[in-house]
Motif scaffolding. Structure first.
Motif, PDB file in Angstrom:
ATOM      1  N   LEU A 123      58.901  16.599  56.381  1.00 45.94           N
ATOM      2  CA  LEU A 123      59.736  16.644  57.581  1.00 45.94           C
ATOM      3  C   LEU A 123      59.724  15.283  58.267  1.00 45.94           C
ATOM      4  O   LEU A 123      58.695  14.615  58.302  1.00 45.94           O
ATOM      5  N   PRO A 124      60.867  14.849  58.847  1.00 44.75           N
ATOM      6  CA  PRO A 124      60.888  13.572  59.579  1.00 44.75           C
ATOM      7  C   PRO A 124      59.894  13.620  60.733  1.00 44.75           C
ATOM      8  O   PRO A 124      59.852  14.593  61.492  1.00 44.75           O
ATOM      9  N   ALA A 125      59.095  12.547  60.863  1.00 40.55           N
ATOM     10  CA  ALA A 125      58.047  12.555  61.875  1.00 40.55           C
ATOM     11  C   ALA A 125      57.674  11.133  62.248  1.00 40.55           C
ATOM     12  O   ALA A 125      57.937  10.178  61.525  1.00 40.55           O
ATOM     13  N   GLY A 126      57.057  10.992  63.409  1.00 34.60           N
ATOM     14  CA  GLY A 126      56.490   9.721  63.823  1.00 34.60           C
ATOM     15  C   GLY A 126      55.198   9.461  63.063  1.00 34.60           C
ATOM     16  O   GLY A 126      54.582  10.378  62.508  1.00 34.60           O
ATOM     17  N   PRO A 127      54.740   8.201  63.054  1.00 32.75           N
ATOM     18  CA  PRO A 127      53.564   7.850  62.245  1.00 32.75           C
ATOM     19  C   PRO A 127      52.251   8.436  62.749  1.00 32.75           C
ATOM     20  O   PRO A 127      51.264   8.438  62.021  1.00 32.75           O
TER      21      PRO A 127
END
Length: 438
Positions: free
Chosen positions: A157-161
């Protein structure tokens, strides 16, 4: 393999005796074989180009050997970390007892991003003719490309680091929301990518302090309903009705997160729409008529009662002139009037002035009233033990990482200290201020 590797495993080893490079490589193969199953066998991974060669540097001194092991990996974060941990199971190198310890796992892509930025600076300085292109536009594009590079994946899933390591997460709707929040320095957002909430996101909400930051429309309502059913949310933040997270400015994002509400009391946008102004306007005349009627009904017994009192007074000789009786009635009304409102509560600046230099800390509620006081050194324990959640905490001392973590877990919105410490991670739900700000 190094060109396609995503991570580099760096490990140190010490052996009680003189060993050579081949001994170290043989120990890594032999003592991890079968330990993690066929899918994580080092030989098989190298054959499928998912793992690079084992690079070893070794030195000997005083009857001991020591050195480093470096392995390039194109596996994902979980598999790479598991393989790195398996190296620490090596107990012998050659004929000697040995100890292996993983020093760090390097993200090769982070180094590549640094190279991109450095090269972009060089290109901006030398590759364009003076005045041929606006440098602000170029910088904006370069910064945007770096921000997009910062978008990672958490279980696909797209996510921050920082989602994998942060103790607090923001659940948003899509990749564009993650990109927008990254622009404003918020790196712990993960996107559900649709109204069907993935199991991995539901699990995150149960393990971390979770805030749902969803669009102010019916689509956001649908996701919020499902999150409440399958997850365990702590807070809900919404932009103004009809607006999307991806379109918000920095100040609008900050305002929405500051005004987040506990998940169990958060309302849906559709519930707001049901309360239309037309309904209120239609009911208003009827309400006014009802109030007037009630006032009339209540006033008539009062008049009758006054007349009865006068009749009684006339028969027993205790009658008083009507003007004085009226004056008495006026005095009675004045006596029953409500007392003036209490003065407004103190400001944060007042509490800061009282606390700084005292060695104490104050736990404040939503109205900035003092819930509890403690020594500045014990404020983290006081927050953790408090029966009522504090909205603001003011202390005569620095804001430390431990204090920040406890505040995030307990739902404190603002910490005010004499200074800020070095933070390894800072939850988005807690604002940190210093006394100088007030």
């Amino acid at each position: 393999m190094e060109d396609t590797a995503k991570y580099l495993i760096h490990a140190d080893f010490v052996a009680d005796g003189v060993v050579e490079r081949t001994d170290v490589v043989g120990a890594a193969f032999g003592q991890t074989e079968g330990l993690l199953g066929d899918d994580l066998d080092i030989r098989d991974l190298q054959d499928s180009a998912k793992l690079g060669r084992i690079d070893v540097s070794v030195d000997s001194e005083g009857g001991q050997s020591f050195g480093t092991i470096t392995i390039a990996s194109s596996l994902d974060r979980v598999e790479t970390a598991t393989l790195a941990a398996a190296l620490e199971a090596v107990e012998r190198i050659g004929p000697c007892r040995a100890q292996v310890e993983v020093d760090r796992i390097e993200d090769v892509r982070a180094a590549k991003r640094r190279e991109i930025v450095d090269r972009a600076k060089e290109l901006l300085a030398s590759a364009f003719d003076e005045g041929a292109i606006d440098s602000d536009d170029i910088l904006r594009e370069v910064r945007e490309s770096v921000r997009v590079e910062d978008v990672t994946e958490y279980e696909g899933l797209p996510a921050g680091p920082n989602v994998a390591s942060s103790d607090a997460v923001l659940v948003v709707e899509g990749r564009a929301d993650v990109v927008t929040l990254l622009q404003y320095g918020i790196k712990n957002a993960v996107a559900v990518e649709g109204t069907n909430v993935p199991d991995v996101v539901a699990e995150l909400t149960r393990e971390r302090t979770a805030t749902a930051f969803l669009d102010g429309d019916r689509g956001g309502d649908l996701i919020l309903r499902e999150l409440r059913q399958v997850g365990d949310l702590d807070y809900v933040a919404r932009p103004p009705e009809g607006e999307s997270v991806e379109d918000l400015s920095r100040s609008a994002v900050d305002a929405a997160l500051r005004e987040k509400t506990p998940a169990d009391t958060a309302t849906l946008v559709s519930e707001h729409e049901d309360e239309t102004p037309e309904d209120d306007a239609t009911e208003s005349p009827e309400t006014e008529d009802a109030v007037e009627a009630a006032a009339t009904v209540e006033s008539e017994p009062a008049v009758e009662s006054a007349a009865a009192d006068e009749a009684t007074a006339a028969t027993d000789g205790s009658a008083t002139p009507a003007p004085e009786a009226a004056a008495g009635a006026v005095q009675t009304d004045a006596d029953s009037a409500p007392e003036p409102a209490a003065p407004s509560p103190k400001t944060v600046a007042d509490h800061v002035e009282a606390v700084v230099g005292s060695g104490t800390a104050r736990l404040l509620d939503d109205d900035l009233d003092v819930l509890a006081e403690s020594d500045a050194d014990g404020v983290a324990d006081a927050i953790d033990a408090a029966a009522t959640v504090s909205r603001v905490v003011v202390l005569d001392g620095p804001v430390t990482q431990r204090l920040l973590d406890v505040a995030a877990q307990r739902g404190v919105a603002t910490l005010v200290g004499t200074s800020e410490g070095e933070f390894v991670k800072q939850p988005a739900s807690v604002r940190v201020r210093t006394a100088d700000d007030y």
